[in-house]
Design a protein around this motif. Structure first.
Motif, PDB file in Angstrom:
ATOM      1  N   VAL A 171     -42.956  21.272  43.186  1.00 30.98           N
ATOM      2  CA  VAL A 171     -41.713  21.998  43.507  1.00 30.98           C
ATOM      3  C   VAL A 171     -41.886  23.515  43.469  1.00 30.98           C
ATOM      4  O   VAL A 171     -41.014  24.250  43.935  1.00 30.98           O
ATOM      5  CB  VAL A 171     -40.550  21.572  42.570  1.00 30.98           C
ATOM      6  CG1 VAL A 171     -40.346  20.062  42.629  1.00 30.98           C
ATOM      7  CG2 VAL A 171     -40.779  22.019  41.129  1.00 30.98           C
ATOM      8  N   ALA A 172     -43.014  23.990  42.919  1.00 30.51           N
ATOM      9  CA  ALA A 172     -43.191  25.437  42.713  1.00 30.51           C
ATOM     10  C   ALA A 172     -43.139  26.222  44.027  1.00 30.51           C
ATOM     11  O   ALA A 172     -42.675  27.367  44.056  1.00 30.51           O
ATOM     12  CB  ALA A 172     -44.513  25.711  41.998  1.00 30.51           C
ATOM     13  N   GLY A 173     -43.580  25.614  45.103  1.00 28.19           N
ATOM     14  CA  GLY A 173     -43.606  26.296  46.406  1.00 28.19           C
ATOM     15  C   GLY A 173     -42.215  26.635  46.915  1.00 28.19           C
ATOM     16  O   GLY A 173     -42.065  27.454  47.819  1.00 28.19           O
ATOM     17  N   LYS A 174     -41.194  26.001  46.355  1.00 32.12           N
ATOM     18  CA  LYS A 174     -39.809  26.284  46.777  1.00 32.12           C
ATOM     19  C   LYS A 174     -39.093  27.169  45.755  1.00 32.12           C
ATOM     20  O   LYS A 174     -37.869  27.185  45.676  1.00 32.12           O
ATOM     21  CB  LYS A 174     -39.028  24.963  46.932  1.00 32.12           C
ATOM     22  CG  LYS A 174     -39.592  24.055  47.999  1.00 32.12           C
ATOM     23  CD  LYS A 174     -39.265  24.560  49.393  1.00 32.12           C
ATOM     24  CE  LYS A 174     -39.761  23.577  50.448  1.00 32.12           C
ATOM     25  NZ  LYS A 174     -39.737  24.137  51.792  1.00 32.12           N
ATOM     26  N   GLY A 175     -39.857  27.851  44.906  1.00 27.27           N
ATOM     27  CA  GLY A 175     -39.237  28.811  43.975  1.00 27.27           C
ATOM     28  C   GLY A 175     -38.675  28.189  42.713  1.00 27.27           C
ATOM     29  O   GLY A 175     -37.917  28.842  41.988  1.00 27.27           O
ATOM     30  N   VAL A 176     -39.017  26.920  42.462  1.00 25.40           N
ATOM     31  CA  VAL A 176     -38.499  26.251  41.265  1.00 25.40           C
ATOM     32  C   VAL A 176     -39.637  26.066  40.263  1.00 25.40           C
ATOM     33  O   VAL A 176     -40.686  25.514  40.615  1.00 25.40           O
ATOM     34  CB  VAL A 176     -37.896  24.865  41.617  1.00 25.40           C
ATOM     35  CG1 VAL A 176     -37.381  24.163  40.360  1.00 25.40           C
ATOM     36  CG2 VAL A 176     -36.777  25.021  42.634  1.00 25.40           C
ATOM     37  N   THR A 177     -39.440  26.542  39.033  1.00 25.41           N
ATOM     38  CA  THR A 177     -40.458  26.342  38.001  1.00 25.41           C
ATOM     39  C   THR A 177     -39.964  25.314  36.985  1.00 25.41           C
ATOM     40  O   THR A 177     -38.772  25.257  36.672  1.00 25.41           O
ATOM     41  CB  THR A 177     -40.793  27.654  37.257  1.00 25.41           C
ATOM     42  OG1 THR A 177     -39.669  28.036  36.464  1.00 25.41           O
ATOM     43  CG2 THR A 177     -41.177  28.761  38.218  1.00 25.41           C
ATOM     44  N   ILE A 178     -40.899  24.499  36.507  1.00 23.63           N
ATOM     45  CA  ILE A 178     -40.595  23.548  35.414  1.00 23.63           C
ATOM     46  C   ILE A 178     -41.632  23.785  34.326  1.00 23.63           C
ATOM     47  O   ILE A 178     -42.846  23.744  34.587  1.00 23.63           O
ATOM     48  CB  ILE A 178     -40.673  22.073  35.866  1.00 23.63           C
ATOM     49  CG1 ILE A 178     -39.912  21.838  37.166  1.00 23.63           C
ATOM     50  CG2 ILE A 178     -40.140  21.161  34.760  1.00 23.63           C
ATOM     51  CD1 ILE A 178     -39.933  20.385  37.658  1.00 23.63           C
ATOM     52  N   ASN A 179     -41.149  24.060  33.111  1.00 27.24           N
ATOM     53  CA  ASN A 179     -42.029  24.282  31.959  1.00 27.24           C
ATOM     54  C   ASN A 179     -41.448  23.589  30.734  1.00 27.24           C
ATOM     55  O   ASN A 179     -40.263  23.246  30.703  1.00 27.24           O
ATOM     56  CB  ASN A 179     -42.156  25.788  31.678  1.00 27.24           C
ATOM     57  CG  ASN A 179     -42.903  26.511  32.786  1.00 27.24           C
ATOM     58  OD1 ASN A 179     -44.112  26.376  32.917  1.00 27.24           O
ATOM     59  ND2 ASN A 179     -42.175  27.285  33.599  1.00 27.24           N
ATOM     60  N   ASN A 180     -42.297  23.417  29.731  1.00 29.92           N
ATOM     61  CA  ASN A 180     -41.857  22.783  28.485  1.00 29.92           C
ATOM     62  C   ASN A 180     -41.976  23.765  27.322  1.00 29.92           C
ATOM     63  O   ASN A 180     -42.969  24.488  27.218  1.00 29.92           O
ATOM     64  CB  ASN A 180     -42.731  21.568  28.169  1.00 29.92           C
ATOM     65  CG  ASN A 180     -42.722  20.552  29.291  1.00 29.92           C
ATOM     66  OD1 ASN A 180     -41.671  20.240  29.852  1.00 29.92           O
ATOM     67  ND2 ASN A 180     -43.892  20.049  29.654  1.00 29.92           N
ATOM     68  N   LEU A 181     -40.974  23.767  26.439  1.00 31.12           N
ATOM     69  CA  LEU A 181     -41.048  24.518  25.189  1.00 31.12           C
ATOM     70  C   LEU A 181     -41.271  23.516  24.062  1.00 31.12           C
ATOM     71  O   LEU A 181     -40.534  22.526  23.945  1.00 31.12           O
ATOM     72  CB  LEU A 181     -39.743  25.265  24.934  1.00 31.12           C
ATOM     73  CG  LEU A 181     -39.553  26.604  25.632  1.00 31.12           C
ATOM     74  CD1 LEU A 181     -38.210  27.206  25.233  1.00 31.12           C
ATOM     75  CD2 LEU A 181     -40.684  27.570  25.314  1.00 31.12           C
ATOM     76  N   LEU A 182     -42.286  23.771  23.241  1.00 30.98           N
ATOM     77  CA  LEU A 182     -42.688  22.828  22.196  1.00 30.98           C
ATOM     78  C   LEU A 182     -42.338  23.400  20.817  1.00 30.98           C
ATOM     79  O   LEU A 182     -43.089  24.224  20.277  1.00 30.98           O
ATOM     80  CB  LEU A 182     -44.208  22.593  22.262  1.00 30.98           C
ATOM     81  CG  LEU A 182     -44.769  21.681  23.346  1.00 30.98           C
ATOM     82  CD1 LEU A 182     -44.341  22.055  24.743  1.00 30.98           C
ATOM     83  CD2 LEU A 182     -46.289  21.639  23.267  1.00 30.98           C
ATOM     84  N   PRO A 183     -41.174  23.016  20.256  1.00 33.81           N
ATOM     85  CA  PRO A 183     -40.826  23.567  18.949  1.00 33.81           C
ATOM     86  C   PRO A 183     -41.701  23.002  17.838  1.00 33.81           C
ATOM     87  O   PRO A 183     -41.979  21.798  17.789  1.00 33.81           O
ATOM     88  CB  PRO A 183     -39.367  23.146  18.751  1.00 33.81           C
ATOM     89  CG  PRO A 183     -39.139  22.003  19.676  1.00 33.81           C
ATOM     90  CD  PRO A 183     -40.124  22.139  20.802  1.00 33.81           C
ATOM     91  N   GLY A 184     -42.140  23.920  16.947  1.00 32.05           N
ATOM     92  CA  GLY A 184     -42.607  23.495  15.639  1.00 32.05           C
ATOM     93  C   GLY A 184     -41.378  23.454  14.745  1.00 32.05           C
ATOM     94  O   GLY A 184     -40.269  23.210  15.231  1.00 32.05           O
ATOM     95  N   ILE A 185     -41.561  23.696  13.459  1.00 30.50           N
ATOM     96  CA  ILE A 185     -40.425  23.565  12.536  1.00 30.50           C
ATOM     97  C   ILE A 185     -39.435  24.720  12.699  1.00 30.50           C
ATOM     98  O   ILE A 185     -39.797  25.883  12.549  1.00 30.50           O
ATOM     99  CB  ILE A 185     -40.907  23.555  11.066  1.00 30.50           C
ATOM    100  CG1 ILE A 185     -42.075  22.585  10.871  1.00 30.50           C
ATOM    101  CG2 ILE A 185     -39.750  23.226  10.132  1.00 30.50           C
ATOM    102  CD1 ILE A 185     -41.781  21.172  11.263  1.00 30.50           C
ATOM    103  N   HIS A 186     -38.197  24.369  13.004  1.00 30.70           N
ATOM    104  CA  HIS A 186     -37.122  25.357  13.127  1.00 30.70           C
ATOM    105  C   HIS A 186     -35.991  24.996  12.170  1.00 30.70           C
ATOM    106  O   HIS A 186     -35.758  23.820  11.884  1.00 30.70           O
ATOM    107  CB  HIS A 186     -36.595  25.396  14.568  1.00 30.70           C
ATOM    108  CG  HIS A 186     -37.488  26.147  15.494  1.00 30.70           C
ATOM    109  ND1 HIS A 186     -38.710  25.651  15.895  1.00 30.70           N
ATOM    110  CD2 HIS A 186     -37.362  27.373  16.072  1.00 30.70           C
ATOM    111  CE1 HIS A 186     -39.299  26.544  16.691  1.00 30.70           C
ATOM    112  NE2 HIS A 186     -38.499  27.586  16.809  1.00 30.70           N
ATOM    113  N   ALA A 187     -35.291  26.044  11.720  1.00 32.37           N
ATOM    114  CA  ALA A 187     -34.186  25.843  10.765  1.00 32.37           C
ATOM    115  C   ALA A 187     -32.955  25.336  11.504  1.00 32.37           C
ATOM    116  O   ALA A 187     -32.134  26.112  11.971  1.00 32.37           O
ATOM    117  CB  ALA A 187     -33.895  27.167  10.070  1.00 32.37           C
ATOM    118  N   THR A 188     -32.855  24.029  11.646  1.00 31.84           N
ATOM    119  CA  THR A 188     -31.696  23.402  12.296  1.00 31.84           C
ATOM    120  C   THR A 188     -31.263  22.211  11.439  1.00 31.84           C
ATOM    121  O   THR A 188     -31.916  21.873  10.446  1.00 31.84           O
ATOM    122  CB  THR A 188     -32.044  22.876  13.706  1.00 31.84           C
ATOM    123  OG1 THR A 188     -32.971  21.782  13.552  1.00 31.84           O
ATOM    124  CG2 THR A 188     -32.675  23.937  14.586  1.00 31.84           C
TER     125      THR A 188
END
Ligand code: NAP
Length: 259
Positions: A171-188
């Motif tokens: 899909v990148a050729g049409k201006g759409v990016t897909i990425n992943n954020l990988l949380p470690g330990i967060h205060a939630t």
């Protein structure tokens, strides 16, 4: 930095609390109008109102379980024309590899693999037609280094990661990016629940359990939802158009890797 996305529209799934809320707040801070979702209507509406008051953006709320077909249909209907999609849902419970049956895997796959894929399929085609879009999936550090008691999460999130790796390049050729954020330990709340379990098991206070865990992280602390949200907003910005199919660890150095 001006992220260049003021006036765009984002769906942020599972966003009344925690990391999803951090993403919603940071996008709203950049002038993005939001569709927010969670199962509990009260907390969702309170978070949405706080964001409207703080940032003056439009916020539509859809209270539903995003992992069900009905929930997905309701969220998609409210999100027509979204330029940005942040995929998120609760994580599967811990356990032993011998405990999990087919049904447990199906539930985990529904939450952490098939639901994000359904939203990608629902929203990305229109983003491609418009020539611009951003998708960020909240996954976990477990994708890089497995957490043995979270076998259901390890399995489902790694499945999504494989899907994203190929799809992002289609899909990148049409201006759409897909990425992943990988949380470690967060205060939630999720971290509180895990620390509460350890405190009970070891007969120590929750503060002691938290300090014990923080000491295993090179940064010597938990991450915050604000830091997490800022990283998400950057990946959704105009500046991040050349970042495609990446897996970004936000873990204070917790996962011991060279690359
Ligand atoms: P959290 O503080 O418990 O917040 C979860 C949010 O998602 C809440 O707003 C919750 O609201 C909503 N939600 C959960 N299940 C949902 C569903 N089926 N449909 C709609 N909304 C739903 O959790 P968090 O710490 O932000 O974690 C977010 C994700 O990151 C989870 O998948 C978690 O496993 C993963 N993760 C977190 C950490 C961490 O340290 N925090 C580390 C690694 C991975 P309702 O309950 O009202 O629905």
């Amino acid at each position: 930095m001006d992220l260049g996305i003021a006036g765009k529209r984002a769906l942020v799934c599972a966003s009344s609390k925690g990391l999803g809320l951090g993403c919603a707040e940071a996008l709203a801070g950049a002038g993005v109008n939001l569709v927010m979702n969670a199962r509990g209507a009260e907390a969702l509406e309170a978070s949405a109102q706080a964001i409207r008051d703080a940032h003056g953006v439009e916020v539509v709320t859809v209270a539903c379980d995003v992992t069900t077909p009905e929930g997905q249909a309701a969220v998609l209907e409210a999100s027509e024309g979204a330029d940005i999609l942040v995929n998120n849902a609760g994580g599967p419970p811990p356990g032993m590899w011998t405990d999990w049956e087919r049904e447990d895997f199906i539930k985990a796959l529904d939450s952490n693999m098939l639901t994000p894929i359904a939203f990608i399929k629902g929203l990305v085609p229109a983003m491609m037609e418009r020539g611009w879009g951003r998708v960020v999936n909240i996954t976990s550090q477990a994708v890089r280094a497995p957490i043995p008691v979270l076998g259901l999460s390890n399995a489902a999130r790694t499945g999504l990661t494989g899907y994203v790796a190929g799809t992002a390049r289609q899909v990148a050729g049409k201006g759409v990016t897909i990425n992943n954020l990988l949380p470690g330990i967060h205060a939630t709340d999720r971290a509180d629940a895990l620390d509460g379990g350890v405190a009970k098991q070891q007969g120590i206070s929750i503060e002691e359990a938290r300090a014990q865990r923080a000491s295993t992280i090179p940064a010597q602390r938990y991450g915050t939802r604000e830091e997490f949200g800022a990283a998400c907003a950057f990946l959704c910005s105009q500046h991040a158009g050349f970042i495609v199919g990446q897996n970004l660890l936000l873990d204070g150095g917790g996962v011991n890797l060279t690359m």
